[in-house]
Design a protein around this motif. Structure first.
Motif, PDB file in Angstrom:
ATOM      1  N   GLY A 168       2.679   5.607  -7.451  1.00  0.00           N
ATOM      2  CA  GLY A 168       1.545   6.079  -8.229  1.00  0.00           C
ATOM      3  C   GLY A 168       0.846   4.938  -8.953  1.00  0.00           C
ATOM      4  O   GLY A 168       1.451   3.917  -9.273  1.00  0.00           O
ATOM      5  N   LYS A 169      -0.435   5.141  -9.222  1.00  0.00           N
ATOM      6  CA  LYS A 169      -1.276   4.075  -9.779  1.00  0.00           C
ATOM      7  C   LYS A 169      -0.805   3.605 -11.148  1.00  0.00           C
ATOM      8  O   LYS A 169      -0.910   2.427 -11.479  1.00  0.00           O
ATOM      9  CB  LYS A 169      -2.722   4.563  -9.863  1.00  0.00           C
ATOM     10  N   PHE A 170      -0.274   4.511 -11.969  1.00  0.00           N
ATOM     11  CA  PHE A 170       0.039   4.144 -13.340  1.00  0.00           C
ATOM     12  C   PHE A 170       1.133   3.078 -13.415  1.00  0.00           C
ATOM     13  O   PHE A 170       1.057   2.157 -14.234  1.00  0.00           O
ATOM     14  CB  PHE A 170       0.462   5.385 -14.133  1.00  0.00           C
ATOM     15  N   TYR A 171       2.146   3.181 -12.586  1.00  0.00           N
ATOM     16  CA  TYR A 171       3.279   2.259 -12.660  1.00  0.00           C
ATOM     17  C   TYR A 171       3.261   1.178 -11.577  1.00  0.00           C
ATOM     18  O   TYR A 171       4.039   0.226 -11.661  1.00  0.00           O
ATOM     19  CB  TYR A 171       4.600   3.026 -12.587  1.00  0.00           C
ATOM     20  N   PHE A 172       2.401   1.329 -10.574  1.00  0.00           N
ATOM     21  CA  PHE A 172       2.389   0.336  -9.494  1.00  0.00           C
ATOM     22  C   PHE A 172       1.797  -0.976  -9.979  1.00  0.00           C
ATOM     23  O   PHE A 172       0.737  -1.003 -10.596  1.00  0.00           O
ATOM     24  CB  PHE A 172       1.584   0.845  -8.301  1.00  0.00           C
TER      25      PHE A 172
ATOM     26  N   LEU B 239      -3.939   6.534 -24.658  1.00  0.00           N
ATOM     27  CA  LEU B 239      -3.233   6.301 -25.916  1.00  0.00           C
ATOM     28  C   LEU B 239      -3.812   7.127 -27.063  1.00  0.00           C
ATOM     29  O   LEU B 239      -3.076   7.763 -27.820  1.00  0.00           O
ATOM     30  CB  LEU B 239      -3.285   4.814 -26.272  1.00  0.00           C
ATOM     31  N   LEU B 240      -5.129   7.124 -27.200  1.00  0.00           N
ATOM     32  CA  LEU B 240      -5.761   7.779 -28.345  1.00  0.00           C
ATOM     33  C   LEU B 240      -5.693   9.299 -28.249  1.00  0.00           C
ATOM     34  O   LEU B 240      -5.600   9.993 -29.269  1.00  0.00           O
ATOM     35  CB  LEU B 240      -7.210   7.320 -28.469  1.00  0.00           C
ATOM     36  N   ASP B 241      -5.761   9.833 -27.030  1.00  0.00           N
ATOM     37  CA  ASP B 241      -5.728  11.281 -26.844  1.00  0.00           C
ATOM     38  C   ASP B 241      -4.325  11.807 -26.567  1.00  0.00           C
ATOM     39  O   ASP B 241      -4.134  13.014 -26.407  1.00  0.00           O
ATOM     40  CB  ASP B 241      -6.654  11.695 -25.700  1.00  0.00           C
ATOM     41  N   GLY B 242      -3.341  10.905 -26.482  1.00  0.00           N
ATOM     42  CA  GLY B 242      -1.976  11.329 -26.220  1.00  0.00           C
ATOM     43  C   GLY B 242      -1.809  11.993 -24.870  1.00  0.00           C
ATOM     44  O   GLY B 242      -1.103  12.998 -24.739  1.00  0.00           O
ATOM     45  N   LEU B 243      -2.446  11.431 -23.833  1.00  0.00           N
ATOM     46  CA  LEU B 243      -2.402  12.031 -22.504  1.00  0.00           C
ATOM     47  C   LEU B 243      -1.073  11.750 -21.811  1.00  0.00           C
ATOM     48  O   LEU B 243      -0.399  10.760 -22.089  1.00  0.00           O
ATOM     49  CB  LEU B 243      -3.540  11.483 -21.633  1.00  0.00           C
ATOM     50  N   THR B 244      -0.728  12.611 -20.884  1.00  0.00           N
ATOM     51  CA  THR B 244       0.381  12.336 -19.974  1.00  0.00           C
ATOM     52  C   THR B 244      -0.138  11.489 -18.814  1.00  0.00           C
ATOM     53  O   THR B 244      -1.356  11.327 -18.634  1.00  0.00           O
ATOM     54  CB  THR B 244       0.969  13.628 -19.414  1.00  0.00           C
ATOM     55  N   GLU B 245       0.787  10.973 -18.012  1.00  0.00           N
ATOM     56  CA  GLU B 245       0.379  10.220 -16.821  1.00  0.00           C
ATOM     57  C   GLU B 245      -0.506  11.089 -15.926  1.00  0.00           C
ATOM     58  O   GLU B 245      -1.549  10.631 -15.438  1.00  0.00           O
ATOM     59  CB  GLU B 245       1.613   9.757 -16.057  1.00  0.00           C
ATOM     60  N   ALA B 246      -0.111  12.341 -15.703  1.00  0.00           N
ATOM     61  CA  ALA B 246      -0.882  13.229 -14.828  1.00  0.00           C
ATOM     62  C   ALA B 246      -2.275  13.490 -15.393  1.00  0.00           C
ATOM     63  O   ALA B 246      -3.272  13.515 -14.647  1.00  0.00           O
ATOM     64  CB  ALA B 246      -0.133  14.545 -14.635  1.00  0.00           C
TER      65      ALA B 246
ATOM     66  N   TRP C 142       0.830  -1.200   0.000  1.00  0.00           N
ATOM     67  CA  TRP C 142       0.000   0.000   0.000  1.00  0.00           C
ATOM     68  C   TRP C 142       0.866   1.252   0.000  1.00  0.00           C
ATOM     69  O   TRP C 142       0.621   2.193  -0.755  1.00  0.00           O
ATOM     70  CB  TRP C 142      -0.938  -0.005   1.202  1.00  0.00           C
ATOM     71  N   ARG C 143       1.901   1.259   0.847  1.00  0.00           N
ATOM     72  CA  ARG C 143       2.793   2.413   0.901  1.00  0.00           C
ATOM     73  C   ARG C 143       3.559   2.570  -0.422  1.00  0.00           C
ATOM     74  O   ARG C 143       3.774   3.685  -0.897  1.00  0.00           O
ATOM     75  CB  ARG C 143       3.770   2.274   2.076  1.00  0.00           C
ATOM     76  N   ARG C 144       3.954   1.449  -1.006  1.00  0.00           N
ATOM     77  CA  ARG C 144       4.683   1.515  -2.279  1.00  0.00           C
ATOM     78  C   ARG C 144       3.791   2.085  -3.380  1.00  0.00           C
ATOM     79  O   ARG C 144       4.258   2.850  -4.235  1.00  0.00           O
ATOM     80  CB  ARG C 144       5.178   0.109  -2.656  1.00  0.00           C
TER      81      ARG C 144
END
Length: 209
Positions: free
Chosen positions: A121-125, A168-175, A114-116
């Protein structure tokens, strides 16, 4: 190219998760393995409402579904078609050791993980034995490359998958993706892109009629 994404209708797992969160439980009461979780009775009604919405529009040239039962049931009820292609790259996020656990259950049983997650962050965890959102992105990049260059494609999948499609389709950043994720993708909602341009995201008006 037109890409219409639908999130599966309400499943028994969705209903059980809401009940677990209301009661403060650590474990969600879902007896099936994740691929076998079916639609609830209300979910089947949602899928029929979606079907009436889709019937007013041009039919898709190709229908592709996650092989998970709740997605396949949704698109079968909504379209009445059997020529549905299954693609495991559209499956739901694998939660690994976190499957069936509420956030409270994860904090109690996996405090270090949980702490990790909070740090990474959710994207890479990646949960133990599971997938990160970036893992989903890798399989969806492959899926998009394999789509025909033209045509109208209907996809039945899951909320995390639809969020990553938008990434992917909208070219979003992680944030930007994490900001979008603050609003949940509703069960049986419709999101629609044409030639890479988003036309609608998380449309639910057909469920409110």
């Amino acid at each position: 190219m037109e890409l219409i994404l639908i999130r599966h209708a309400e499943s028994t797992g969705n209903a059980a998760r809401r009940a677990a969160l209301r009661s403060g439980a650590e474990v969600i009461d879902v007896p099936e393995r994740d691929p076998d979780v079916p639609l609830s009775a209300y979910g089947r009604e949602q899928a029929l409402r979606l079907g009436r919405f889709l019937a007013e529009r041009e039919p898709p040239d190709l229908i592709i579904s996650s092989p998970y039962l709740r997605s396949l049931e949704t698109v079968r009820l909504a379209t009445g078609r059997e020529d549905i292609r299954l693609d495991e790259r559209l499956r739901d996020r694998d939660m690994g050791a976190f499957y069936r656990l509420t956030p409270r259950g994860i904090r109690q049983r996996f405090p270090e993980e949980w702490r990790r997650k909070q740090e990474l962050g959710k994207f890479y965890f990646r949960p133990p034995g599971g997938e990160s959102w970036s893992d989903i992105a890798l399989r969806l990049r492959s899926f998009l490359r394999d789509l025909p260059a033209e045509g109208r494609v209907l996809v039945s999948a899951h909320d995390a998958v639809i969020f990553v499609f938008a990434y992917l389709l909208d070219g979003l950043t992680e944030a930007e993706l994490m900001e979008l994720e603050r609003t949940s993708v509703a069960n049986c909602s419709v999101s629609h892109w044409r030639d890479g341009e988003r036309l609608v995201f998380n449309e639910i008006s057909h469920l409110e009629r």
